[in-house]
Design an enzyme around this catalytic site. Structure first.
Site, mmCIF file in Angstrom:
data_model
loop_
_atom_site.group_PDB
_atom_site.id
_atom_site.type_symbol
_atom_site.label_atom_id
_atom_site.label_comp_id
_atom_site.label_asym_id
_atom_site.label_seq_id
_atom_site.Cartn_x
_atom_site.Cartn_y
_atom_site.Cartn_z
ATOM 1 N N GLY A 82 -2.703 6.355 5.670
ATOM 2 C CA GLY A 82 -3.699 6.032 6.697
ATOM 3 C C GLY A 82 -3.757 4.539 6.960
ATOM 4 O O GLY A 82 -3.778 4.083 8.112
ATOM 5 N N THR A 131 0.843 -1.198 0.000
ATOM 6 C CA THR A 131 0.000 0.000 0.000
ATOM 7 C C THR A 131 0.872 1.240 0.000
ATOM 8 O O THR A 131 1.979 1.223 0.548
ATOM 9 C CB THR A 131 -0.934 0.029 1.228
ATOM 10 O OG1 THR A 131 -1.749 1.211 1.164
ATOM 11 C CG2 THR A 131 -0.169 0.058 2.539
ATOM 12 N N ASP A 156 -13.599 8.713 6.972
ATOM 13 C CA ASP A 156 -13.883 8.550 8.411
ATOM 14 C C ASP A 156 -14.702 9.695 9.027
ATOM 15 O O ASP A 156 -15.600 9.428 9.838
ATOM 16 C CB ASP A 156 -12.578 8.363 9.198
ATOM 17 C CG ASP A 156 -12.028 6.941 9.075
ATOM 18 O OD1 ASP A 156 -12.787 6.037 8.675
ATOM 19 O OD2 ASP A 156 -10.844 6.741 9.380
ATOM 20 N N GLY A 214 -9.454 9.325 4.972
ATOM 21 C CA GLY A 214 -10.488 9.076 3.970
ATOM 22 C C GLY A 214 -11.869 9.560 4.405
ATOM 23 O O GLY A 214 -12.052 10.701 4.830
ATOM 24 N N LYS A 237 -10.880 2.292 16.767
ATOM 25 C CA LYS A 237 -11.189 2.017 15.352
ATOM 26 C C LYS A 237 -10.643 0.643 14.961
ATOM 27 O O LYS A 237 -11.344 -0.148 14.325
ATOM 28 C CB LYS A 237 -10.629 3.122 14.445
ATOM 29 C CG LYS A 237 -11.042 2.898 12.980
ATOM 30 C CD LYS A 237 -10.468 3.873 11.984
ATOM 31 C CE LYS A 237 -10.785 3.387 10.563
ATOM 32 N NZ LYS A 237 -10.048 4.109 9.513
ATOM 33 N N ASP A 265 -7.563 -4.075 -0.316
ATOM 34 C CA ASP A 265 -8.412 -3.248 -1.161
ATOM 35 C C ASP A 265 -9.707 -3.014 -0.401
ATOM 36 O O ASP A 265 -10.329 -3.950 0.097
ATOM 37 C CB ASP A 265 -8.685 -3.876 -2.528
ATOM 38 C CG ASP A 265 -9.036 -2.773 -3.539
ATOM 39 O OD1 ASP A 265 -8.174 -1.915 -3.799
ATOM 40 O OD2 ASP A 265 -10.173 -2.748 -4.036
ATOM 41 N N HIS A 323 -13.698 -2.527 9.694
ATOM 42 C CA HIS A 323 -13.579 -3.512 8.618
ATOM 43 C C HIS A 323 -12.147 -4.047 8.514
ATOM 44 O O HIS A 323 -11.923 -5.236 8.365
ATOM 45 C CB HIS A 323 -14.029 -2.869 7.295
ATOM 46 C CG HIS A 323 -13.361 -1.570 6.964
ATOM 47 N ND1 HIS A 323 -13.099 -0.581 7.899
ATOM 48 C CD2 HIS A 323 -12.847 -1.085 5.795
ATOM 49 C CE1 HIS A 323 -12.499 0.444 7.321
ATOM 50 N NE2 HIS A 323 -12.331 0.155 6.041
ATOM 51 N N ARG A 324 -11.165 -3.157 8.642
ATOM 52 C CA ARG A 324 -9.758 -3.572 8.520
ATOM 53 C C ARG A 324 -9.317 -4.364 9.752
ATOM 54 O O ARG A 324 -8.623 -5.384 9.632
ATOM 55 C CB ARG A 324 -8.889 -2.309 8.326
ATOM 56 C CG ARG A 324 -7.420 -2.582 8.057
ATOM 57 C CD ARG A 324 -6.726 -1.340 7.508
ATOM 58 N NE ARG A 324 -7.294 -0.969 6.211
ATOM 59 C CZ ARG A 324 -8.136 0.066 6.023
ATOM 60 N NH1 ARG A 324 -8.463 0.863 7.038
ATOM 61 N NH2 ARG A 324 -8.651 0.297 4.837
HETATM 62 P P1 ITT Z 1 -3.421 1.474 -1.889
HETATM 63 O O1 ITT Z 1 -4.109 0.928 -3.111
HETATM 64 O O2 ITT Z 1 -2.026 1.958 -2.149
HETATM 65 O O3 ITT Z 1 -3.502 0.542 -0.717
HETATM 66 P P2 ITT Z 1 -5.677 3.316 -1.859
HETATM 67 O O4 ITT Z 1 -6.081 4.433 -0.963
HETATM 68 O O5 ITT Z 1 -5.689 3.602 -3.327
HETATM 69 O O6 ITT Z 1 -4.211 2.818 -1.412
HETATM 70 P P3 ITT Z 1 -7.838 1.450 -2.206
HETATM 71 O O7 ITT Z 1 -7.667 1.391 -3.667
HETATM 72 O O8 ITT Z 1 -8.114 0.178 -1.453
HETATM 73 O O9 ITT Z 1 -6.529 2.056 -1.519
HETATM 74 O O10 ITT Z 1 -8.964 2.523 -1.873
HETATM 75 C C1 ITT Z 1 -9.474 2.577 -0.573
HETATM 76 C C2 ITT Z 1 -10.220 3.890 -0.356
HETATM 77 O O11 ITT Z 1 -11.411 3.624 0.409
HETATM 78 C C3 ITT Z 1 -9.388 4.846 0.474
HETATM 79 O O12 ITT Z 1 -8.597 5.702 -0.329
HETATM 80 C C4 ITT Z 1 -10.462 5.608 1.256
HETATM 81 O O13 ITT Z 1 -10.982 6.631 0.444
HETATM 82 C C5 ITT Z 1 -11.537 4.542 1.457
HETATM 83 N N1 ITT Z 1 -11.324 3.824 2.735
HETATM 84 C C6 ITT Z 1 -10.936 2.536 2.908
HETATM 85 N N2 ITT Z 1 -10.798 2.235 4.206
HETATM 86 C C7 ITT Z 1 -11.104 3.357 4.884
HETATM 87 C C8 ITT Z 1 -11.130 3.697 6.253
HETATM 88 O O14 ITT Z 1 -10.771 2.833 7.200
HETATM 89 N N3 ITT Z 1 -11.493 4.934 6.578
HETATM 90 C C9 ITT Z 1 -11.829 5.846 5.652
HETATM 91 N N4 ITT Z 1 -11.808 5.622 4.326
HETATM 92 C C10 ITT Z 1 -11.448 4.381 3.937
HETATM 93 NA NA NA Z 2 -5.380 1.992 -4.726
#
Ligand code: ITT
Ligand code: NA
Length: 198
Positions: free
Chosen positions: A11, A7, A155, A153, A175, A69, A180-181
Site C-alpha cells: 500500500g 518498505t 483506511d 490498512g 488521498k 514509519d 499524512h504521507r
Molecule cells: P514497512 O515497515 O515495510 O514499511 P509496515 O506496514 O510494517 O511496512 P509500519 O511499521 O510503518 O509499516 O506500520 C504502519 C502501519 O500503520 C500500517 O501497516 C497500517 O496498518 C498503518 N498505516 C500507516 N499509514 C496508513 C495509511 O495511509 N492508511 C491506512 N493505514 C496506515
Molecule cells: Na514495519
C-alpha cells in the site's frame, strides 16, 4: 532517476510510486530486493523505527534510502496502536484483524470521542550523512463500519470530516494530496535537493 524506499508494504509502495512520479522519480522498494533483510523495529518512536529502516538499508546498498514509519494514534485508546499499528492484532500484519480489533476496542465509545490521527515520519538516509527527517499528520475519526476499497490498512475506518468520506473512499490522488504521507513527502521534496548537496 530512481529512489529506493525501505518498505515491504504494498500500500505504501503504491502511494510513493505516484507521489514521486510527479517529480520524475521511479520508485524501487524492498519488494524489488527480496534478498535484503527485514529490519526489526525495536525503536520506541516513529522516528527511531524509520531511522532503523532507512539507515540499515542505506548502509547495505551504499546509497541514499528513504523509509516511512507510520501509524494510527487513537485518542480514546491513549494513542494506541501508534507505532504498533502494523502488528496491533499480532504478526504478520493482518489488516482485517487489525480493523476488527480497533472496532472492538472502541465498542460503545461515542462519535465525539473517536478522534484519531494518522502520523507519518520519513527518514532519508545516505552513507556518511546526517539523516533528513520530516513528518506529516492527518486528523480524522474512527467510524463504526468499514467503508470504501481504496488505500490500505485502517483506511476504511478512518473518516475524514472535511471530505465526508473515509480514506478508503477517496481516490488515490485525493488521498495523496491530503494524507499524512502526502504531507510528509511534500516537506521532503522542499528539503532534499539541498540536503543531497551538503
Ligand atoms: P514497512 O515497515 O515495510 O514499511 P509496515 O506496514 O510494517 O511496512 P509500519 O511499521 O510503518 O509499516 O506500520 C504502519 C502501519 O500503520 C500500517 O501497516 C497500517 O496498518 C498503518 N498505516 C500507516 N499509514 C496508513 C495509511 O495511509 N492508511 C491506512 N493505514 C496506515
Ligand atoms: Na514495519
Amino acid at each position: 532517476k530512481t529512489i529506493v524506499i525501505a518498505t515491504r508494504n504494498p500500500g505504501k509502495a503504491k502511494e510513493f510510486t505516484k507521489l514521486f512520479a510527479e517529480k520524475g522519480y521511479q520508485v524501487k522498494t524492498l519488494l524489488d530486493y527480496p534478498e535484503l533483510p527485514d529490519v526489526e523495529e525495536t525503536g520506541r518512536t516513529f522516528e527511531e523505527n524509520a531511522r532503523l529502516k532507512a539507515e540499515t538499508i542505506a548502509a547495505i546498498l551504499k546509497q541514499p534510502v528513504l523509509a516511512d514509519d507510520s501509524g494510527l494514534i487513537v485518542d480514546a485508546l491513549d494513542g494506541m496502536p501508534g507505532i504498533f499499528s502494523a502488528r496491533f492484532a499480532g504478526e504478520p500484519t493482518n489488516n482485517a484483524a487489525n480493523n476488527a480489533k480497533l472496532l472492538h476496542e472502541l465498542t460503545g465509545v461515542p462519535k465525539e470521542k473517536r478522534t484519531a490521527t494518522f502520523h507519518c515520519t520519513l527518514v532519508f538516509a545516505a552513507p556518511d550523512k546526517e539523516s533528513l527527517v520530516v513528518e506529516g499528520d492527518w486528523a480524522g475519526e474512527i467510524g463504526t463500519i468499514p467503508r470504501g476499497d481504496h488505500g490500505f490498512g485502517y483506511d476504511p475506518l478512518f473518516f475524514v470530516p472535511e471530505e465526508q468520506k473515509t480514506a478508503a473512499e477517496l481516490s488515490d490522488e485525493r488521498k495523496n494530496e491530503i494524507s499524512h504521507r502526502g504531507l510528509a513527502v511534500a516537506k521532503l521534496k522542499d528539503q532534499w535537493e539541498n540536503w543531497l548537496k551538503n
